[in-house]
Design a protein around this motif. Structure first.
Motif, PDB file in Angstrom:
ATOM      1  N   GLN A 230       0.865  -1.204   0.036  1.00 47.05           N
ATOM      2  CA  GLN A 230       0.116  -0.080  -0.103  1.00 47.05           C
ATOM      3  C   GLN A 230       0.882   1.093   0.058  1.00 47.05           C
ATOM      4  O   GLN A 230       0.662   2.320  -0.734  1.00 47.05           O
ATOM      5  CB  GLN A 230      -0.943  -0.034   1.173  1.00 47.05           C
ATOM      6  N   ILE A 231       1.926   1.186   0.888  1.00 48.63           N
ATOM      7  CA  ILE A 231       2.700   2.454   0.981  1.00 48.63           C
ATOM      8  C   ILE A 231       3.420   2.607  -0.356  1.00 48.63           C
ATOM      9  O   ILE A 231       3.629   3.738  -0.832  1.00 48.63           O
ATOM     10  CB  ILE A 231       3.795   2.205   2.032  1.00 48.63           C
ATOM     11  N   LEU A 232       3.947   1.646  -0.988  1.00 52.41           N
ATOM     12  CA  LEU A 232       4.576   1.660  -2.171  1.00 52.41           C
ATOM     13  C   LEU A 232       3.830   2.245  -3.467  1.00 52.41           C
ATOM     14  O   LEU A 232       3.927   3.266  -4.197  1.00 52.41           O
ATOM     15  CB  LEU A 232       5.346   0.510  -2.923  1.00 52.41           C
ATOM     16  N   THR A 233       2.641   1.843  -3.695  1.00 45.83           N
ATOM     17  CA  THR A 233       1.734   1.955  -4.613  1.00 45.83           C
ATOM     18  C   THR A 233       1.220   3.431  -4.282  1.00 45.83           C
ATOM     19  O   THR A 233       1.054   4.407  -5.335  1.00 45.83           O
ATOM     20  CB  THR A 233       0.280   1.156  -4.817  1.00 45.83           C
ATOM     21  N   SER A 234       0.956   3.963  -3.045  1.00 46.62           N
ATOM     22  CA  SER A 234       0.556   5.259  -2.692  1.00 46.62           C
ATOM     23  C   SER A 234       1.489   6.208  -3.157  1.00 46.62           C
ATOM     24  O   SER A 234       1.215   7.455  -3.853  1.00 46.62           O
ATOM     25  CB  SER A 234       0.041   5.368  -1.209  1.00 46.62           C
ATOM     26  N   VAL A 235       2.883   5.880  -2.679  1.00 48.30           N
ATOM     27  CA  VAL A 235       3.970   6.893  -3.188  1.00 48.30           C
ATOM     28  C   VAL A 235       4.161   7.066  -4.749  1.00 48.30           C
ATOM     29  O   VAL A 235       4.423   8.154  -5.321  1.00 48.30           O
ATOM     30  CB  VAL A 235       5.395   6.416  -2.581  1.00 48.30           C
ATOM     31  N   MET A 236       3.982   5.889  -5.514  1.00 45.84           N
ATOM     32  CA  MET A 236       4.020   6.173  -6.891  1.00 45.84           C
ATOM     33  C   MET A 236       2.923   6.921  -7.337  1.00 45.84           C
ATOM     34  O   MET A 236       2.892   7.605  -8.291  1.00 45.84           O
ATOM     35  CB  MET A 236       3.935   4.460  -7.591  1.00 45.84           C
ATOM     36  N   ARG A 237       1.884   6.551  -7.011  1.00 50.94           N
ATOM     37  CA  ARG A 237       0.548   7.344  -7.174  1.00 50.94           C
ATOM     38  C   ARG A 237       0.701   9.025  -7.061  1.00 50.94           C
ATOM     39  O   ARG A 237       0.572   9.808  -8.184  1.00 50.94           O
ATOM     40  CB  ARG A 237      -0.735   6.851  -6.588  1.00 50.94           C
ATOM     41  N   TRP A 238       1.109   9.191  -6.116  1.00 52.91           N
ATOM     42  CA  TRP A 238       1.411  10.650  -5.799  1.00 52.91           C
ATOM     43  C   TRP A 238       2.709  11.439  -6.332  1.00 52.91           C
ATOM     44  O   TRP A 238       2.665  12.479  -6.835  1.00 52.91           O
ATOM     45  CB  TRP A 238       1.559  11.091  -4.211  1.00 52.91           C
ATOM     46  N   ILE A 239       3.636  10.708  -6.821  1.00 53.48           N
ATOM     47  CA  ILE A 239       4.698  11.072  -7.814  1.00 53.48           C
ATOM     48  C   ILE A 239       4.052  11.350  -8.948  1.00 53.48           C
ATOM     49  O   ILE A 239       4.383  12.364  -9.726  1.00 53.48           O
ATOM     50  CB  ILE A 239       5.898  10.014  -7.808  1.00 53.48           C
ATOM     51  N   ALA A 240       3.267  10.418  -9.635  1.00 54.42           N
ATOM     52  CA  ALA A 240       2.621  10.450 -11.030  1.00 54.42           C
ATOM     53  C   ALA A 240       1.722  11.779 -11.092  1.00 54.42           C
ATOM     54  O   ALA A 240       1.734  12.506 -11.837  1.00 54.42           O
ATOM     55  CB  ALA A 240       2.005   9.106 -11.162  1.00 54.42           C
TER      56      ALA A 240
END
Length: 495
Positions: A230-240
């Protein structure tokens, strides 16, 4: 999503809950909003998204009130059961209990007969996670429960179809797009060649087949989302998301913005409605989200703050997009606007990142949604005390879960339409009709048991019955409007 009662889970602070709700609502559905904004016009889009944000916030408060009411009803039911056990151990016969000093048959005693003077605000504490399916079982009749599950299943099917189309389409764009920028920006269609004699539409279906073979088997087993994933996908989402907003602002600041969206284009409103409803969806996950919050005294204000932030974020993302890119350049999924245009983004590594961003984030959610849909099918046909044969449990239910959305994805990868239809129909039921019905019937169920003096401390600010009727009327109007528009569009003669 729809299930029974579980423990509260690991508690977290109200501000962590705010972040979790923000991340839950702002998902990949936001990527379809810029195209919908450009089609409907900036003024109409801004007005409609504000209205839909308000309506979604209202029904979110309805669900929270219903959660508190469900906790209260379950708490009183347990006390009644304890009272019955105590009476069974007394000097009276098993089929009689003492009510107000006299003996009465047990079957004549009300299910929730309580001393109304003993009610307190603490009885409405949300300490157990009661999913929407359990709330429906508590407050709806059998027909209502079945309708709830059907609505939720249709919504989950739409979710899976969107996911099954978005991942292969993103992979197709990465594999078949122009990433060298040597030829400038190139516009493609499905009949163009990807590699060799393979067309882009065939490459899409190849990737869809691979996606199904890799992630489809998870439907036959149980899958759980881990905290670190969850943490990894959240970080990727907000970077994008941040990258796309900043890139659009830079182009607009340099005077390179090509977008000239109209103020209003009413033909685009039905699809915009579906997209926006889908992008504000969180009601079905509120029990898992709100219950672990350690201090729920300010949960109402935090929910309001969340919706204000989300509305601002959606507006920023969509307005920078429609004023930066011409309507024809905007893709159904906003990330593809950057990946297939070297003028929009001339750094190949960043284009690859944006192109693959939906692949990673959506792929982690697909097994979770599939298992949830499979379990809801089981709940819909559940028989008390009965079990399913192995073939039905392990083969039939997973297959009816997996096959329909994959077939839809094979037939079309028009994400804007998929999101619009899912949001407009099933989304309307889950986001408007179910919460309004839950809060109305929960009030009617608890009043005879707890008395009119019992006050739900988590009651909605929109506590008057007028608001419940308003939400139901709004949902009915929206369904009629979208359906009429679809019918008119289909019957309109083509040039």
């Amino acid at each position: 999503m729809a299930g029974g009662i579980t423990e509260m889970g690991e508690p977290y602070s109200p501000y962590v809950g705010l972040v979790y709700m923000f991340n839950l609502i702002v998902g990949t559905g936001a990527l379809t909003m810029p195209k919908a904004f450009a089609t409907a016009g900036w003024a109409v889009s801004l007005a409609l998204i504000c209205i839909l944000a308000f309506m979604s916030y209202m029904t979110t408060t309805f669900v929270i009130e219903a959660m508190a009411a469900a906790n209260a009803q379950l708490r009183w039911k347990r006390r009644e059961q304890e009272a019955v056990k105590d009476s069974d151990s007394s000097d009276y016969s098993d089929d009689e209990v003492i009510v107000r000093g006299r003996s009465e048959p047990l079957e004549a005693r009300p299910i929730l007969s309580v001393q109304r003077g003993g009610s307190s605000p603490d009885q409405f504490d949300i300490v157990e996670r009661v999913e929407m399916g359990q709330m429906a079982s508590l407050f709806f009749n059998k027909v209502g429960v079945n309708m709830f599950y059907i609505c939720l299943i249709v919504y989950l099917y739409g979710d899976l179809a969107i996911y099954a189309a978005a991942v292969p389409m993103s992979l197709m764009e990465v594999a078949c797009g122009n990433h060298s920028c040597s030829a400038g920006s190139v516009k493609y269609n499905d009949t163009d060649l990807c590699w060799g004699s393979v067309k882009r539409k065939d490459a899409y279906r190849v990737f869809l087949t691979i996606f199904t073979l890799l992630l489809g088997p998870f439907t036959f087993f149980n899958a759980q989302k881990t905290k670190y994933l969850q943490i990894l996908t959240s970080v990727m989402r907000w970077i994008a998301f941040s990258m796309m907003i900043i890139l659009a602002l830079i182009r607009i600041g340099k005077g390179e913005g090509q977008g000239r969206p109209p103020a209003a284009s009413f033909s685009g409103i039905p699809n915009l409605f579906g997209v926006c409803v889908y992008s504000f969806m969180c009601q079905h996950s509120l029990p898992s989200l709100v219950t672990p919050i350690s201090d729920k005294r300010r949960v109402g204000r935090l929910v309001l703050a969340d919706y204000a932030l989300i509305l601002a974020f959606y507006s920023l993302l969509s307005f920078t997009a429609i004023f930066c890119f011409a309507g024809g350049d905007l893709r159904d999924m906003y990330t593809l606007t950057f990946t297939d245009s070297c003028h929009a983004l001339d750094a190949a590594p960043l284009r690859y990142f944006l192109g693959l961003f939906p692949v990673f984030t959506i792929s982690t959610n697909f097994p979770i949604i599939a298992v949830t849909l499979r379990n809801n099918w089981k709940s819909l046909f559940h028989r008390d005390g009965g079990t399913y044969p192995w073939v039905v449990d392990r083969v039939a239910f997973p297959l009816i879960t997996l096959v329909p959305p994959v077939v839809v994805a094979f037939c079309t990868h028009n994400l804007e339409s998929l999101v619009g239809i899912t949001g407009a129909y099933a989304g309307t039921g889950i986001q408007y009709i179910v919460p309004a019905s839950l809060v109305l019937l929960s009030r009617r169920h608890l009043e005879p048991a707890l008395g009119r003096g019992a006050v739900n401390k988590h009651r909605s600010p929109f506590r008057h019955t007028f608001w419940v009727g308003f939400v139901l009327a709004w949902a009915t109007f929206c369904l009629m409007f979208v359906t009429a528009n679809i019918v008119l569009t289909e019957t309109k003669p083509k040039n």
